[in-house]
Design a protein around this motif. Structure first.
Motif, mmCIF file in Angstrom:
data_model
loop_
_atom_site.group_PDB
_atom_site.id
_atom_site.type_symbol
_atom_site.label_atom_id
_atom_site.label_comp_id
_atom_site.label_asym_id
_atom_site.label_seq_id
_atom_site.Cartn_x
_atom_site.Cartn_y
_atom_site.Cartn_z
ATOM 1 N N VAL A 183 0.865 -1.176 0.000
ATOM 2 C CA VAL A 183 0.000 0.000 0.000
ATOM 3 C C VAL A 183 0.899 1.222 0.000
ATOM 4 C CG1 VAL A 183 -1.692 1.361 1.298
ATOM 5 C CG2 VAL A 183 -1.934 -1.130 1.161
ATOM 6 N N ALA A 184 0.591 2.190 -0.836
ATOM 7 C CA ALA A 184 1.337 3.444 -0.875
ATOM 8 C C ALA A 184 0.685 4.457 0.052
ATOM 9 C CB ALA A 184 1.384 3.987 -2.296
ATOM 10 N N VAL A 185 1.501 5.237 0.710
ATOM 11 C CA VAL A 185 1.003 6.377 1.481
ATOM 12 C C VAL A 185 1.108 7.599 0.575
ATOM 13 C CG1 VAL A 185 1.351 7.874 3.466
ATOM 14 C CG2 VAL A 185 1.590 5.403 3.718
ATOM 15 N N GLY A 186 -0.019 8.192 0.243
ATOM 16 C CA GLY A 186 -0.071 9.279 -0.718
ATOM 17 C C GLY A 186 -0.690 8.817 -2.018
ATOM 18 N N ARG A 187 -1.466 9.693 -2.636
ATOM 19 C CA ARG A 187 -2.112 9.329 -3.903
ATOM 20 C C ARG A 187 -1.057 9.051 -4.966
ATOM 21 N NH1 ARG A 187 -3.526 11.034 -8.765
ATOM 22 N NH2 ARG A 187 -2.545 13.100 -8.579
ATOM 23 N N PRO A 194 -3.996 0.059 -11.337
ATOM 24 C CA PRO A 194 -4.289 0.937 -10.196
ATOM 25 C C PRO A 194 -3.398 0.626 -9.003
ATOM 26 C CG PRO A 194 -6.012 -0.718 -10.470
ATOM 27 C CD PRO A 194 -5.123 -0.828 -11.661
ATOM 28 N N VAL A 195 -3.000 1.676 -8.290
ATOM 29 C CA VAL A 195 -2.115 1.560 -7.129
ATOM 30 C C VAL A 195 -2.950 1.663 -5.855
ATOM 31 C CG1 VAL A 195 -0.174 2.603 -5.895
ATOM 32 C CG2 VAL A 195 -0.229 2.632 -8.403
ATOM 33 N N MET A 253 -5.423 -1.193 5.591
ATOM 34 C CA MET A 253 -5.639 -1.607 4.203
ATOM 35 C C MET A 253 -4.676 -2.719 3.810
ATOM 36 S SD MET A 253 -5.401 0.681 0.701
ATOM 37 C CE MET A 253 -6.728 1.791 1.179
ATOM 38 N N LEU A 254 -3.409 -2.589 4.221
ATOM 39 C CA LEU A 254 -2.415 -3.610 3.881
ATOM 40 C C LEU A 254 -2.776 -4.948 4.505
ATOM 41 C CD1 LEU A 254 0.234 -4.445 2.591
ATOM 42 C CD2 LEU A 254 1.434 -3.602 4.620
ATOM 43 N N VAL A 287 -7.869 -3.805 -4.825
ATOM 44 C CA VAL A 287 -7.205 -2.504 -4.694
ATOM 45 C C VAL A 287 -8.202 -1.463 -4.178
ATOM 46 C CG1 VAL A 287 -6.156 -0.599 -5.975
ATOM 47 C CG2 VAL A 287 -5.470 -2.963 -6.454
ATOM 48 N N GLU A 288 -7.785 -0.723 -3.138
ATOM 49 C CA GLU A 288 -8.564 0.392 -2.614
ATOM 50 C C GLU A 288 -7.751 1.668 -2.770
ATOM 51 O OE1 GLU A 288 -10.597 -0.514 1.329
ATOM 52 O OE2 GLU A 288 -9.072 -2.101 1.245
#
Length: 344
Positions: free
Chosen positions: A154-158, A165-166, A307-308, A318-319
């Motif tokens: 999961v990425a922190v930040g758009r 999709p990320v 989320m992770l 993916v969210e």
């Protein structure tokens, strides 16, 4: 950008010239299993893994070993101790709180080499069940590899799509920025300046989008699409353009600019208003609280961890979540001065 082909244990076995069972033992076997494999064979398999950046399929690994109950945390910039510490610490607090609540330990991954990379010579992602990735700007090639692989992250930040999709949790900067522009316009500001980047990381683009979309009927009379400029000539340019309000993307630039204005007896906000698009370093300076919006860093870290874990335990889809940014009332935004209004 096309999706990156997912590597499998069969691919690793073919490249290393061994059986798939041997690769499985190297990745998932017990120490006694590993001793049954010749050292040169083990090294050959591990060399292919390092060179390809292969990350073991977490579903298959759970079937063999079960969850490690470890979440990785990777940052593209040094998290601490450094000038970035104030930026990253709230994220890490939220991640730690979420991991503890869900019964996971954390593993800080620093990457290998001078330039931080997730997929380097020594790939250690396999020690964790999944990974949270932080950074103002990501390596697009590595992001595409993560999206195309099977390792939960999961990425922190758009983040924009990277071959797909990320999954991310970010701050909702567009409406927060637009709301600050609306506040300035409601106070009579019609000649506005923008100081800071307008391209690069998604968070930077979102600020510019929010600003430019809300600007009318005010006029953008001065721009400096850079950070860290000397404050004295910047002040000259802003005042020369008869600006009444300046928007900064970086708090450090606003701090230096305000100090230069004070030296010239330019009163903030009587003569000139200042707005900062997010408290990047620290919320306020001694004796000065900048009008801004708060970035919900701790909440972002906590939500990213939850989320992770959903992706690790349930193979969740993916969210993409954006959290609202609270407006911070400061003492640097006031009514447009009578002199400025008369000059427009």
């Amino acid at each position: 950008m096309s999706a990156v082909k997912r590597l499998t244990q069969r691919d690793i076995a073919r490249l290393a010239g061994v059986s798939q069972a041997t690769v499985s033992l190297v990745l998932n076997g017990t120490p006694s299993d590993a001793r049954r494999i010749p050292a040169d064979t083990r090294e050959r398999v591990q060399k292919v893994i390092r060179e390809t950046g292969y990350v073991a399929d977490p579903v298959a690994r759970r079937m063999v070993k079960g969850l490690n109950r470890i979440l990785g945390v990777f940052t593209y910039e040094p998290a601490f101790p450094s000038a970035q510490a104030d930026f990253f610490t709230p994220f890490l607090l939220g991640i730690e709180e979420g991991a503890q609540k869900l019964g996971y330990d954390l593993l800080l991954l620093t990457g290998a080499g001078v330039k931080r990379r997730i997929f380097g010579e020594n790939v250690r992602l396999r020690l964790a069940d999944g990974c949270i990735v932080l950074g103002r700007q990501f390596d697009r090639e590595e992001l595409a590899r993560l999206v195309g692989g099977d390792f939960p992250f999961v990425a922190v930040g758009r983040r924009d799509d990277a071959g797909g999709p990320v999954p991310y949790v970010g701050g909702d900067y567009i409406p927060a920025t637009a709301a600050l522009v609306d506040q300035a316009k409601a106070l009579g500001h019609r000649r506005i300046a923008y100081v800071g980047l307008n391209e690069g990381a998604e968070s930077t683009l979102d600020r510019w989008t929010g600003f430019s979309s809300a600007l009318a009927p005010a006029e953008l009379v001065f721009t400096s699409f850079a950070v860290g400029e000397p404050p004295a000539p910047l002040l000259d340019a802003v005042m020369g353009a008869r600006t009444s309000c300046v928007f900064f993307t970086e708090l450090a630039d606003a701090i230096n600019f305000e100090a230069a204005a004070r030296e010239r007896d330019v009163q903030i906000p009587r003569d000139l208003s200042l707005v900062v698009l997010g408290n990047h370093i620290r919320a306020e300076e001694p004796g000065r609280k900048f009008t801004s919006f708060g970035i919900p860093r701790e909440a972002m870290g906590h939500a990213a961890t939850e989320m992770l874990v959903r992706r690790v335990e349930n193979n969740a889809p993916v969210e993409q979540v954006l959290l609202a940014c609270e407006l911070l009332e400061g003492d640097t935004l006031g009514p447009a001065s009578t002199q400025t209004i008369r000059n427009t």
